[in-house]
Enzyme design. Structure first.
Site, mmCIF file in Angstrom:
data_model
loop_
_atom_site.group_PDB
_atom_site.id
_atom_site.type_symbol
_atom_site.label_atom_id
_atom_site.label_comp_id
_atom_site.label_asym_id
_atom_site.label_seq_id
_atom_site.Cartn_x
_atom_site.Cartn_y
_atom_site.Cartn_z
ATOM 1 N N LYS A 178 0.873 -1.171 0.000
ATOM 2 C CA LYS A 178 0.000 0.000 0.000
ATOM 3 C C LYS A 178 0.909 1.219 0.000
ATOM 4 O O LYS A 178 1.450 1.601 1.025
ATOM 5 C CB LYS A 178 -0.914 0.002 1.235
ATOM 6 C CG LYS A 178 -2.234 0.785 1.038
ATOM 7 C CD LYS A 178 -2.077 2.270 0.688
ATOM 8 C CE LYS A 178 -1.726 3.087 1.916
ATOM 9 N NZ LYS A 178 -1.638 4.566 1.572
ATOM 10 N N GLU B 120 10.102 1.238 10.606
ATOM 11 C CA GLU B 120 11.121 2.279 10.514
ATOM 12 C C GLU B 120 10.400 3.611 10.626
ATOM 13 O O GLU B 120 9.630 3.991 9.735
ATOM 14 C CB GLU B 120 11.901 2.207 9.207
ATOM 15 C CG GLU B 120 13.033 3.220 9.194
ATOM 16 C CD GLU B 120 13.833 3.222 7.903
ATOM 17 O OE1 GLU B 120 14.873 3.900 7.872
ATOM 18 O OE2 GLU B 120 13.418 2.575 6.935
#
Length: 495
Positions: free
Chosen positions: A178, A253
């Site tokens: 996505k 992250e």
């Protein structure tokens, strides 16, 4: 919008219209001109993509493919990226405003990710474990997880998606991506190249759309085995909670507020260029940006003069032009956020040494001047919070102990820079800085071979290197009785 090209989802090896029939517009941030329409994904589209990925994962043609053959496919994908690098670079520049020459460099290096994991594919193995009973064999093996969801940001979509996609495919998983709603085009093309490389339909799927609609549906999907996300700490926290609630893995992250520390014995011209590169490259829109500079008081004035002089000469303009050094921010809300932080800094008592104003770059786009804030301290929000733009704070320090305390006084821990000619000090600083990556006398150096992990609120899990394979596999322990002796009655005591 009727005249714009329509980009569809890529599901099961084919372009698929959105189930709702709705599209959204993507805009060139340098000019504010519309580029294309992308499919507005929702839960129904995610359901179809995950179903395609799951079917491929369970298909013997993918499940039983040799690890060496998986490596061949990854190498072929890397080669195709190299062949299409110029077009992919232009797509990213038009979508997010990064300099075309920077994107040429990124795309030229990107095949290395796929070549690296191509070589690693048939080196994923377990161990034979010694046991107290020589008639019992115990060994371990690593297996793919299943369907991996990858939610990726707008600042470096191809690179940051590849850091998830390459190891996930290397380990034998299938993937649903996505992308950010601001940068759909290049990742849709990447999915096409994966099919062209020989990956089976459904191995790589892309559902475009917004986080609250498509992204959340992907995170919550019952058949997702893992989620890998790069983006803000606030969103990462919600994703981690959702993943933990279903006992699936997550690699995150997240944000950063990285210190860049210049000692009195540093090569000051080199350090100044490192500071400029650390914050003004990519218009500061990078999680590893060296947005907090600490300069030893004895070199503070010289460093500040060099950095501010170079910042004042940075050429803003069309990111497609070779001479441009600073492109726009990726979208209007991001520029407004940066401008709001600079205004906040002024109200907190910071002084704007250079920059400090929005601009249209002469093109009508979302530009912001390279900005340096001084007279700051660690209590200010502009020093503590991630701005994600070309805004630098500079603060003096006196001692090594003081700067360690200042540098570590943050919720983040993604990266740090140290500039010194003292080798012992370099090792001391690397050991004591609370950051997953520490650069000494350089900044922003990267390699697919080097693992990267964020400390504290900068993330969880490892990307890059061999260590990331553990993030995309599960460990199984197998016990086999090799004896031909009858199995003993468990209720009879042995002598």
């Amino acid at each position: 919008m009727a005249d714009l090209k329509k980009l569809q989802h890529f599901i099961g090896g084919a372009h698929v219209e959105p189930s709702s029939g709705e599209y959204f517009e993507s805009t060139n941030p340098a000019t504010r001109r519309p580029l294309y329409q992308a499919a507005r994904g929702n839960a129904a589209d995610v359901e179809r993509a995950v179903a395609a990925a799951r079917e491929t994962f369970e298909d013997p043609r993918w499940r039983d493919l040799s690890q060496t053959r998986r490596g061949h496919l990854l190498r072929r994908l890397g080669d195709l990226i190299a062949q299409n690098a110029a077009d992919l670079a232009r797509m990213e520049t038009r979508d997010n405003g990064k300099l075309l020459r920077e994107m040429h460099g990124q795309l030229a290096a990107l095949p290395e990710y796929y070549h690296y994991y191509a070589g690693l594919a048939d080196k994923i193995h377990g161990d034979v474990v010694p046991t107290s009973d020589r008639s019992v064999l115990n060994y371990t093996c690593r297996e793919p997880l299943g369907v991996v969801g990858a939610i990726t940001p707008w600042n470096s979509p191809m690179t940051l998606t590849s850091s998830k996609l390459a190891p996930a495919l290397c380990a034998g998983n299938t993937v649903v991506v996505k992308p950010s709603e601001h940068t759909s085009a290049a990742l849709l093309r990447l999915a096409e190249l994966a099919l062209e490389a020989g990956f089976p339909p459904g191995a790589v799927n892309v559902v475009t759309g917004f986080g609250a609609e498509a992204g959340q549906a992907l995170v919550d999907h019952r058949h997702l085995a893992k989620i890998s996300f790069t983006g803000s700490t606030a969103t990462g926290s919600r994703i981690a909670a959702a993943a933990a609630g279903r006992f699936i893995g997550s690699t995150l992250e997240l944000g950063g507020k990285s210190p860049n520390i210049v000692f009195e014995d540093a090569n000051i011209p080199n350090a100044a260029m490192g500071v400029v590169a650390g914050i003004f490259a990519a218009a500061g829109q990078t999680c590893i940006a060296g947005s907090r500079v600490f300069a030893h008081r004895s070199v503070y004035d010289e460093l500040l003069q060099r950095v501010s002089e170079r910042a004042g000469r940075i050429r803003m303009g069309d990111p497609m032009e070779e001479s441009t050094e600073l492109g726009p921010l990726a979208f209007e809300d991001q520029r407004d956020k940066v401008a709001g932080y600079v205004d906040l800094g002024r109200s907190e008592g910071a002084r704007v040494l250079t920059g400090g104003r929005p601009s249209d770059g002469g093109l009508g786009g979302y530009f912001y001047e390279p900005t340096i804030l001084v007279d700051v301290d660690n209590s200010m929000r502009v020093v503590r919070e991630e701005i994600f733009g070309p805004v630098l704070t500079v603060m003096p320090f006196e001692t090594e102990e003081e700067v360690i305390r200042l540098a570590n006084d943050t919720e983040y821990g993604l990266a740090a820079g140290v500039w010194t000619s003292n080798l012992a000090r370099a090792h001391r600083m690397a050991a004591r800085l609370e950051a997953g990556t520490v650069w000494v006398n350089t900044y922003r150096a990267m390699s697919p071979m080097s693992p990267r992990q964020g400390f504290k609120a900068s993330g969880a899990g490892v990307e890059h290197g061999t260590e990331t394979i553990k993030e995309y596999t599960r460990l199984k322990s197998v016990w086999i009785n090799t004896s031909e002796e009858p199995v003993a009655d468990p209720f009879v005591m042995r002598g």
